[in-house]
Design an enzyme around this catalytic site. Structure first.
Site, PDB file in Angstrom:
ATOM      1  N   LYS A  75       0.859  -1.188   0.000  1.00 12.69           N
ATOM      2  CA  LYS A  75       0.000   0.000   0.000  1.00 12.69           C
ATOM      3  C   LYS A  75       0.890   1.232   0.000  1.00 12.69           C
ATOM      4  O   LYS A  75       1.839   1.324   0.771  1.00 12.69           O
ATOM      5  CB  LYS A  75      -0.868  -0.036   1.249  1.00 12.69           C
ATOM      6  CG  LYS A  75      -1.720   1.190   1.493  1.00 12.69           C
ATOM      7  CD  LYS A  75      -2.644   0.913   2.649  1.00 12.69           C
ATOM      8  CE  LYS A  75      -3.357   2.141   3.126  1.00 12.69           C
ATOM      9  NZ  LYS A  75      -4.334   1.840   4.177  1.00 12.69           N
TER      10      LYS A  75
HETATM   11  C1  R5P Z   1      -3.151   4.058   8.815  1.00 11.69           C
HETATM   12  O1  R5P Z   1      -3.249   4.185  10.007  1.00 11.69           O
HETATM   13  C2  R5P Z   1      -3.901   3.069   8.111  1.00 11.69           C
HETATM   14  O2  R5P Z   1      -3.174   2.068   7.490  1.00 11.69           O
HETATM   15  C3  R5P Z   1      -4.968   3.575   7.171  1.00 11.69           C
HETATM   16  O3  R5P Z   1      -5.689   2.449   6.855  1.00 11.69           O
HETATM   17  C4  R5P Z   1      -4.464   4.270   5.940  1.00 11.69           C
HETATM   18  O4  R5P Z   1      -3.842   5.461   6.256  1.00 11.69           O
HETATM   19  C5  R5P Z   1      -5.527   4.437   4.847  1.00 11.69           C
HETATM   20  O5  R5P Z   1      -6.458   5.309   5.157  1.00 11.69           O
HETATM   21  P1  R5P Z   1      -6.667   6.702   4.403  1.00 11.69           P
HETATM   22  O6  R5P Z   1      -7.265   6.383   3.073  1.00 11.69           O
HETATM   23  O7  R5P Z   1      -7.620   7.396   5.322  1.00 11.69           O
HETATM   24  O8  R5P Z   1      -5.351   7.373   4.267  1.00 11.69           O
END
Ligand code: R5P
Length: 296
Positions: free
Chosen positions: A203
């Site tokens: 990711k």
């Molecule tokens: C971080 O704490 C997490 O992995 C979140 O799932 C990640 O930041 C994704 O969330 P967003 O789309 O809100 O950035």
């Protein structure tokens, strides 16, 4: 050790020659064993090879952030539209109905909060519990360049080693410390390290310049985080450009659950990711769904 005096940035990412997937829907994973491929086939839509993950694990570090105050009220109604749910085991057991047949990417680390050094994490979930929860993936941050970089790389390595024993893939999440640059050079480095240590997918974040090269240089799929809340049309545009430039989908949180109409937003994001719907059309679809739900 490699000669540190002549580090050259990569230039030729062969953008006109996509990596051969070897007959499997998930890039770089054709040689995985049956259990790994079985779970990856649940995480990624077999028809498109892409995924819409709904991330709501923020509370493990941030507490009850906006949109996640009451997950039973805000996330459960959305969950059926996601391809994957990304959350902690605490929320999974407390609030997510086990009858909901959506695969789970389980947040598997803890140890810090927004009040301390975020990279100071450790693996916190026993593999037996991940199996008990029917996890399809184990997820943890890799903090390249942060104070606890080494520890975070070892966390991911441990999850990969243990996950392989049980056929569970690992998702490395490129964590960005407060001081780190958010550019192609940084994410190219972080995503490639994550893949080289054995992560099954990664990711990362979309960047305006060089995103295509980040995806091409990473031998396993990249899904993008949404990041801070954007206007809905801008978020759809970002998702479109990411997928168009090689991302295998999104792992989106705030841009879905903080949207004006989260149920409409996740369906619009899904159209972009799986059907490559143009952002303008997807935004019209979002507005149509929103109007229908208001009229109901
Ligand atoms: C971080 O704490 C997490 O992995 C979140 O799932 C990640 O930041 C994704 O969330 P967003 O789309 O809100 O950035």
């Amino acid at each position: 050790m490699a000669d540190m005096e002549d580090l050259r940035d990569g230039k030729d990412f062969g953008l006109d020659r996509p990596q051969d997937k070897g007959g499997f829907i998930v890039k770089g994973n054709a040689n995985g064993d049956w259990g790994i491929k079985r779970r990856l086939s649940r995480l990624f839509n077999p028809d498109t090879g892409r995924t819409v993950m709904l991330a709501f694990d923020h509370g493990y570090m941030q507490g009850p952030t906006s949109g996640l105050e009451r997950i039973d009220l805000t996330i459960v109604p959305l969950a059926q539209y996601a391809d994957v749910l990304m959350c902690t085991r605490g929320v999974l057991r407390s609030l997510i109905p086990p009858t909901l047949n959506v695969p789970v990417a389980l947040r598997a680390t803890a140890g810090a909060s927004v009040l301390t050094e975020m990279s100071n994490e450790a693996v916190s979930v026993a593999m037996e519990d991940a199996v008990r929860l029917d996890a399809c993936a184990l997820a943890a941050q890799i903090y390249i360049g942060a104070e606890f970089e080494h520890q975070s790389i070892m966390n991911i390595s441990k999850l990969i080693n243990e996950g392989l024993r049980f056929g569970i893939p690992t998702l490395a999440v490129t964590g960005v410390g407060k001081e780190m640059a958010r550019n192609a050079r940084y994410f190219g480095l972080a995503t490639r390290i994550a893949a080289e240590i054995g992560s099954h997918y990664v990711k990362s974040y979309f960047v305006e310049e060089g995103f295509e090269s980040i995806c091409a240089g990473c031998p396993v799929p990249i899904v993008i985080a949404g990041g801070k809340k954007l206007p809905e049309q801008d978020a759809l545009d970002m998702a479109y450009r990411a997928v168009d430039q090689g991302a295998a989908g999104v792992d989106m949180g705030r841009n879905i659950f903080q949207a004006d109409d989260p149920v409409a937003m996740i369906q619009a994001v899904s159209r972009v990711v799986h059907e490559l719907e143009k952002p303008q059309r997807a935004y019209e679809f979002y507005n149509d769904l929103k109007a229908q739900s208001r009229a109901a």
